[in-house]
Motif scaffolding. Structure first.
Motif, PDB file in Angstrom:
ATOM      1  N   ILE A  91       0.815  -1.224   0.000  1.00  0.00           N
ATOM      2  CA  ILE A  91       0.000   0.000   0.000  1.00  0.00           C
ATOM      3  C   ILE A  91       0.845   1.269   0.000  1.00  0.00           C
ATOM      4  CG2 ILE A  91      -1.971  -1.113   1.097  1.00  0.00           C
ATOM      5  CD1 ILE A  91      -1.061   0.110   3.754  1.00  0.00           C
ATOM      6  N   ASP A  92       2.133   1.158  -0.277  1.00  0.00           N
ATOM      7  CA  ASP A  92       3.003   2.339  -0.249  1.00  0.00           C
ATOM      8  C   ASP A  92       2.550   3.430  -1.206  1.00  0.00           C
ATOM      9  OD1 ASP A  92       5.688   1.815   1.435  1.00  0.00           O
ATOM     10  OD2 ASP A  92       4.972  -0.061   0.598  1.00  0.00           O
ATOM     11  N   SER A  93       1.988   3.054  -2.336  1.00  0.00           N
ATOM     12  CA  SER A  93       1.582   4.046  -3.328  1.00  0.00           C
ATOM     13  C   SER A  93       0.429   4.921  -2.830  1.00  0.00           C
ATOM     14  CB  SER A  93       1.165   3.351  -4.626  1.00  0.00           C
ATOM     15  OG  SER A  93       0.077   2.472  -4.400  1.00  0.00           O
ATOM     16  N   GLU A  94      -0.269   4.465  -1.804  1.00  0.00           N
ATOM     17  CA  GLU A  94      -1.407   5.222  -1.298  1.00  0.00           C
ATOM     18  C   GLU A  94      -0.999   6.533  -0.631  1.00  0.00           C
ATOM     19  OE1 GLU A  94      -3.839   2.751   1.160  1.00  0.00           O
ATOM     20  OE2 GLU A  94      -4.114   1.222  -0.396  1.00  0.00           O
ATOM     21  N   ASP A  95       0.239   6.597  -0.121  1.00  0.00           N
ATOM     22  CA  ASP A  95       0.683   7.849   0.519  1.00  0.00           C
ATOM     23  C   ASP A  95       1.884   8.462  -0.191  1.00  0.00           C
ATOM     24  OD1 ASP A  95       2.832   6.316   1.239  1.00  0.00           O
ATOM     25  OD2 ASP A  95       2.453   6.349   3.387  1.00  0.00           O
ATOM     26  N   GLY A  96       2.163   8.005  -1.410  1.00  0.00           N
ATOM     27  CA  GLY A  96       3.287   8.549  -2.172  1.00  0.00           C
ATOM     28  C   GLY A  96       4.612   7.895  -1.849  1.00  0.00           C
ATOM     29  N   GLY A  97       4.608   6.972  -0.892  1.00  0.00           N
ATOM     30  CA  GLY A  97       5.833   6.314  -0.485  1.00  0.00           C
ATOM     31  C   GLY A  97       6.364   5.313  -1.479  1.00  0.00           C
ATOM     32  N   ASN A  98       5.566   5.011  -2.499  1.00  0.00           N
ATOM     33  CA  ASN A  98       6.030   4.087  -3.524  1.00  0.00           C
ATOM     34  C   ASN A  98       7.189   4.666  -4.315  1.00  0.00           C
ATOM     35  OD1 ASN A  98       5.677   1.558  -4.987  1.00  0.00           O
ATOM     36  ND2 ASN A  98       5.005   2.819  -6.697  1.00  0.00           N
ATOM     37  N   SER A  99       7.199   5.985  -4.451  1.00  0.00           N
ATOM     38  CA  SER A  99       8.243   6.632  -5.251  1.00  0.00           C
ATOM     39  C   SER A  99       9.296   7.325  -4.409  1.00  0.00           C
ATOM     40  CB  SER A  99       7.611   7.660  -6.207  1.00  0.00           C
ATOM     41  OG  SER A  99       6.897   8.640  -5.460  1.00  0.00           O
ATOM     42  N   SER A 100       8.978   7.606  -3.159  1.00  0.00           N
ATOM     43  CA  SER A 100       9.927   8.329  -2.322  1.00  0.00           C
ATOM     44  C   SER A 100       9.920   7.813  -0.897  1.00  0.00           C
ATOM     45  CB  SER A 100       9.613   9.827  -2.306  1.00  0.00           C
ATOM     46  OG  SER A 100      10.429  10.499  -1.370  1.00  0.00           O
ATOM     47  N   LEU A 101      11.083   7.410  -0.424  1.00  0.00           N
ATOM     48  CA  LEU A 101      11.240   6.966   0.951  1.00  0.00           C
ATOM     49  C   LEU A 101      10.822   8.054   1.931  1.00  0.00           C
ATOM     50  CD1 LEU A 101      12.493   4.895   2.994  1.00  0.00           C
ATOM     51  CD2 LEU A 101      14.651   6.103   2.671  1.00  0.00           C
ATOM     52  N   PHE A 102      11.086   9.296   1.580  1.00  0.00           N
ATOM     53  CA  PHE A 102      10.833  10.414   2.491  1.00  0.00           C
ATOM     54  C   PHE A 102       9.356  10.805   2.589  1.00  0.00           C
ATOM     55  CE2 PHE A 102      15.223  10.690   1.094  1.00  0.00           C
ATOM     56  CZ  PHE A 102      15.865  10.698   2.322  1.00  0.00           C
ATOM     57  N   LYS A 103       8.522  10.180   1.754  1.00  0.00           N
ATOM     58  CA  LYS A 103       7.083  10.409   1.841  1.00  0.00           C
ATOM     59  C   LYS A 103       6.361   9.277   2.567  1.00  0.00           C
ATOM     60  CE  LYS A 103       6.760  13.209  -2.376  1.00  0.00           C
ATOM     61  NZ  LYS A 103       6.134  13.308  -3.724  1.00  0.00           N
ATOM     62  N   THR A 104       7.108   8.259   2.986  1.00  0.00           N
ATOM     63  CA  THR A 104       6.503   7.126   3.666  1.00  0.00           C
ATOM     64  C   THR A 104       6.022   7.529   5.051  1.00  0.00           C
ATOM     65  OG1 THR A 104       7.941   5.575   2.497  1.00  0.00           O
ATOM     66  CG2 THR A 104       6.889   4.779   4.492  1.00  0.00           C
ATOM     67  N   LYS A 105       4.774   7.195   5.359  1.00  0.00           N
ATOM     68  CA  LYS A 105       4.171   7.565   6.637  1.00  0.00           C
ATOM     69  C   LYS A 105       4.254   6.404   7.625  1.00  0.00           C
ATOM     70  CE  LYS A 105       0.898  10.700   4.393  1.00  0.00           C
ATOM     71  NZ  LYS A 105      -0.534  10.969   4.090  1.00  0.00           N
ATOM     72  N   SER A 106       4.367   6.748   8.889  1.00  0.00           N
ATOM     73  CA  SER A 106       4.478   5.719   9.917  1.00  0.00           C
ATOM     74  C   SER A 106       3.245   4.817   9.933  1.00  0.00           C
ATOM     75  CB  SER A 106       4.676   6.358  11.290  1.00  0.00           C
ATOM     76  OG  SER A 106       3.567   7.169  11.642  1.00  0.00           O
ATOM     77  N   ALA A 107       2.067   5.387   9.674  1.00  0.00           N
ATOM     78  CA  ALA A 107       0.839   4.595   9.678  1.00  0.00           C
ATOM     79  C   ALA A 107       0.866   3.524   8.591  1.00  0.00           C
ATOM     80  CB  ALA A 107      -0.371   5.506   9.479  1.00  0.00           C
ATOM     81  N   THR A 108       1.487   3.858   7.459  1.00  0.00           N
ATOM     82  CA  THR A 108       1.592   2.886   6.364  1.00  0.00           C
ATOM     83  C   THR A 108       2.515   1.747   6.754  1.00  0.00           C
ATOM     84  OG1 THR A 108       1.270   4.673   4.772  1.00  0.00           O
ATOM     85  CG2 THR A 108       2.125   2.604   3.913  1.00  0.00           C
ATOM     86  N   ILE A 109       3.618   2.074   7.394  1.00  0.00           N
ATOM     87  CA  ILE A 109       4.547   1.039   7.855  1.00  0.00           C
ATOM     88  C   ILE A 109       3.857   0.143   8.879  1.00  0.00           C
ATOM     89  CG2 ILE A 109       6.692   0.597   9.109  1.00  0.00           C
ATOM     90  CD1 ILE A 109       7.839   3.127   7.884  1.00  0.00           C
TER      91      ILE A 109
END
Length: 236
Positions: A91-109
């Motif tokens: 589900i990383d693409s849902e918060d933009g974390g699919n393309s950028s590590l720095f956009k990954t949210k703690s809730a997604t992890i």
């Protein structure tokens, strides 16, 4: 008496195909999934082929659901021969974390880790004793090449972290075998054309399940605590 196999995430993709393949090999397959009612068409199709499958509700993100599932298994069967921890989310693409590590949210992890790592850990923890009492078991953790520490990685941090941690789950349970004929291994199916992998993936579902079925049906003395694709070892 038939051998019992549990396959999680069995309603589609790799889980559905693995369920069919194991049932074709004579297993009674418990098809674990969040919404069994939605898979009734597939289940009926398998039964029309005289395949022995049983759909059963399991939500790996909820410990209560895991406990209830295992209690049903214990009461109905009393033992388990094969556990395929296939269910997982990306589900990383849902918060933009699919393309950028720095956009990954703690809730997604946290959400990803709960389903991809903690859920399989808890399920294995509760199923493992049912294998130990029989002195036999095959546990397959469906991992990913995206989990390899030996290969440069980027983006999709939540998914990669969760699958790398799942490999450690494999390692830990493999160390608990203690002389029994139990094999615990991680398998990467590769990039497969499923709902998760997408239409441009380079492998078919049939190719993807090859290593999963192999690890689920290993002979006595088979590898334990390894990471494989198509039955060939992968570096961690």
């Amino acid at each position: 008496m038939k051998k019992i196999a549990i396959v999680t995430g069995a309603n589609r993709g790799l889980g559905l195909a693995t369920s069919e393949a194991l049932a074709q090999r004579g297993f009674k397959v418990v098809m674990a999934m969040r919404n069994p009612d939605k898979a009734q068409k597939q289940v009926n199709a398998f039964k029309m082929k005289d395949l022995d499958v049983v759909p059963l509700k399991l939500d790996l993100s909820q410990e209560k659901s895991i406990n209830e599932f295992v209690e049903v298994i214990r009461k109905e069967f009393g033992f388990v021969d094969v556990l395929v921890n296939n269910a997982g989310i990306l589900i990383d693409s849902e918060d933009g974390g699919n393309s950028s590590l720095f956009k990954t949210k703690s809730a997604t992890i946290q959400k990803t880790f709960t389903t991809n790592t903690l859920g399989p850990f808890l399920l294995t923890q509760k199923i493992f004793p049912l294998m130990q009492q029989e002195g036999y078991g095959r546990i397959v953790n469906v991992s990913s090449g995206m989990a390899q520490l030996s290969v440069p990685q980027n983006a999709s941090a939540s998914y990669r972290i969760s699958k790398t941690a799942l490999n450690m789950v494999t390692n830990l349970f493999a160390s608990e075998v203690q002389g029994a004929d139990i094999c615990v291994n991680s398998v990467s199916p590769g990039w497969v054309r499923t709902d998760m992998g997408g239409p441009h993936a380079d492998r078919t579902i049939e190719q993807g399940i090859k290593g999963i079925v192999w690890a689920a049906t290993l002979p006595k003395g088979g590898p334990n605590g390894g990471f494989f694709r198509d039955s060939a070892p992968l570096p961690w």
